[in-house]
Scaffold this active site. Sequence first.
Site, PDB file in Angstrom:
ATOM      1  N   GLU A 121      65.055  73.038   0.429  1.00 25.64           N
ATOM      2  CA  GLU A 121      64.733  71.683   0.887  1.00 25.64           C
ATOM      3  C   GLU A 121      63.948  70.911  -0.171  1.00 25.64           C
ATOM      4  OE1 GLU A 121      63.660  71.737   5.389  1.00 25.64           O
ATOM      5  OE2 GLU A 121      63.234  73.705   4.561  1.00 25.64           O
ATOM      6  N   SER A 138      56.887  79.441  10.127  1.00 24.69           N
ATOM      7  CA  SER A 138      56.348  78.273  10.797  1.00 24.69           C
ATOM      8  C   SER A 138      54.965  78.612  11.332  1.00 24.69           C
ATOM      9  CB  SER A 138      57.277  77.871  11.941  1.00 24.69           C
ATOM     10  OG  SER A 138      56.568  77.078  12.876  1.00 24.69           O
ATOM     11  N   LYS A 144      60.619  81.513  13.283  1.00 21.13           N
ATOM     12  CA  LYS A 144      61.267  80.718  12.237  1.00 21.13           C
ATOM     13  C   LYS A 144      61.251  81.368  10.856  1.00 21.13           C
ATOM     14  CE  LYS A 144      62.894  77.254  12.415  1.00 21.13           C
ATOM     15  NZ  LYS A 144      62.326  75.900  12.339  1.00 21.13           N
ATOM     16  N   ASN A 161      62.346  79.629   7.215  1.00 15.82           N
ATOM     17  CA  ASN A 161      62.807  78.321   6.751  1.00 15.82           C
ATOM     18  C   ASN A 161      63.160  78.308   5.263  1.00 15.82           C
ATOM     19  OD1 ASN A 161      62.390  77.201   9.306  1.00 15.82           O
ATOM     20  ND2 ASN A 161      60.243  76.755   8.844  1.00 15.82           N
ATOM     21  N   THR A 200      86.250  69.966   2.946  1.00 19.28           N
ATOM     22  CA  THR A 200      86.208  68.560   2.521  1.00 19.28           C
ATOM     23  C   THR A 200      85.697  67.800   3.741  1.00 19.28           C
ATOM     24  OG1 THR A 200      88.460  68.067   3.233  1.00 19.28           O
ATOM     25  CG2 THR A 200      88.215  68.856   0.986  1.00 19.28           C
ATOM     26  N   HIS A 201      84.912  66.798   3.502  1.00 14.78           N
ATOM     27  CA  HIS A 201      84.291  66.035   4.596  1.00 14.78           C
ATOM     28  C   HIS A 201      83.467  66.941   5.516  1.00 14.78           C
ATOM     29  CE1 HIS A 201      87.215  62.815   3.503  1.00 14.78           C
ATOM     30  NE2 HIS A 201      88.030  63.838   3.352  1.00 14.78           N
ATOM     31  N   LYS A 210      55.259  58.741 -20.813  1.00 11.18           N
ATOM     32  CA  LYS A 210      54.959  60.176 -20.838  1.00 11.18           C
ATOM     33  C   LYS A 210      54.942  60.831 -19.464  1.00 11.18           C
ATOM     34  CE  LYS A 210      52.363  59.189 -24.834  1.00 11.18           C
ATOM     35  NZ  LYS A 210      52.803  57.805 -24.528  1.00 11.18           N
ATOM     36  N   ASN A 253      51.392  54.316 -33.412  1.00  5.18           N
ATOM     37  CA  ASN A 253      52.723  53.964 -32.896  1.00  5.18           C
ATOM     38  C   ASN A 253      53.809  54.899 -33.420  1.00  5.18           C
ATOM     39  OD1 ASN A 253      51.190  51.944 -31.861  1.00  5.18           O
ATOM     40  ND2 ASN A 253      52.122  50.272 -33.043  1.00  5.18           N
TER      41      ASN A 253
HETATM   42  N1  ARG Z   1      48.220  56.377 -26.171  1.00  2.27           N
HETATM   43  C1  ARG Z   1      49.139  55.483 -26.805  1.00  2.27           C
HETATM   44  C2  ARG Z   1      50.541  55.686 -26.214  1.00  2.27           C
HETATM   45  O1  ARG Z   1      50.728  56.653 -25.599  1.00  2.27           O
HETATM   46  C3  ARG Z   1      49.197  55.741 -28.275  1.00  2.27           C
HETATM   47  C4  ARG Z   1      49.638  54.560 -29.070  1.00  2.27           C
HETATM   48  C5  ARG Z   1      48.607  53.513 -29.031  1.00  2.27           C
HETATM   49  N2  ARG Z   1      48.968  52.458 -29.938  1.00  2.27           N
HETATM   50  C6  ARG Z   1      48.353  51.283 -29.889  1.00  2.27           C
HETATM   51  N3  ARG Z   1      48.779  50.397 -30.713  1.00  2.27           N
HETATM   52  N4  ARG Z   1      47.397  51.022 -29.041  1.00  2.27           N
HETATM   53  O2  ARG Z   1      51.418  54.904 -26.373  1.00  2.27           O
END
Ligand code: ARG
Length: 460
Positions: free
Chosen positions: A290, A277, A283, A285, A155-156, A325, A110
Amino acid sequence: MSTLWHGRFAGGPAEELLAYSASLSFDQRLWPDDLEGSRAHVRGLARANILTSAERDAVLVALDQVESELSANSFVFGAADEDIHTAVERRVTELAGAAGAKLHTGRSRNDQVATDLRLYTKRSLREVAGRILVLQHVLLDQAIAGGDAYLPGYTHLQRAQPVLLAHHLLAHGWALARDVDRLLDCHRRADVSPLGAGALAGSSIPLDPDGVATDLGFARRFENSLDAVSDRDFVAEAIFTLTLVGIHLSRMGEEVVLWSSEEFGFAQLDDAYSTGSSMLPQKKNPDIAELARGKAGRLIGDLTGLLATLKGLPLAYNRDLQEDKEPLFDAVDQVSLALAAMGGLMATLHFDVEAMQAAADVPAAAATDLAEYLVVGGMPFREAHALVGSLVRQSLEGGSSLADLVAAHPALGDDGVALLAPGVSVTRRTTPGGAGPAAVAVQLRRFEEQLRTDGERVAR
Ligand code: ARG
């Protein structure tokens, strides 16, 4: 199959559990940060006399070995490596034996994952800021190359008053300058070490969170262990900041789409930065522009997804936090790609100055100049506005051109007609920060100075 936590369990984990909960496929990219964090932790354990210096060195050697395997892509992941932390610790223990098995003393995944992610975030924020500066230099170069060229300001999306092309380009440049500032600001709050918080409550082992924070280059350590392992504000802020960069690129992209259309005809895309295209041979593009627009939607999704993940979580760590993540990595990747692509697009964009200026030189674009001329002569602005407005209306209703009506009006006459001449109106935007050549010359110097100081801040 042996996990980090098998001791308490009579049986092994189910296939489905591992398939659902493993994060290795995406948290692998944290390996450089995981190794840094482990090195600092091991040095801290040695300072606390939990590891002898020989054990510390054995673990450090093993970590070096892991680093060369990971960077050479020869690291062999095992079926029970549910995340990068598990994989590294498993391999260190294989290599360093009993000393390796002491690596995780006083540490939890953690505080480990929070540490890794902060290190990654700090590094990524600086990298993105550096990429923004590259695009800003492109805008600066194009602004300088634009010289006194002008186009209608809108503007607009209705023509309003002429502005220098340089002024328009730098408007995007200043928005990006705020992004650089925000990234560095976000970096400052990410710069706190959570290592030493343990699973949630600290440790009975005399760890040294301050020393470990310094070792890792963090500005300071956490103040509260519960907060340290559950705080993902820095991720939310980072994604928000990246999303805003994406939104700025999207708005820039939208203008490239408009300007490169035949309807506007203000700009032509370079072949290398446009697409054809499969069916329509004629074309060309603006796909990069975009995609910059489209991917802003995806970035907003990254942001709202994480905020929704965080909103109901009790203290402290919950596995939900593993969902932090992918949106962060996606935002970093997408914004980095977009900055590079838009940089190339903008650097090679060819402006059709004649078309821009012709669009800006329609007489009605100088209507405000006529009203301001009357105001300087003593007429109240409301009255001047109404008078010029009625001349514009008469010219639109047919019969006489605006120039003829102005020439015939006793309060305007030749002086008024002179204001309608091509290229005159833009030179009259002289106030600081305004769109005319004199003000823009000052702005260009200030923008250059901003890029210089931001360059130093980002490199620091
Ligand atoms: N892969 C976990 C994460 O990204 C790591 C931490 C896991 N901790 C746990 N108490 N299971 O959060």
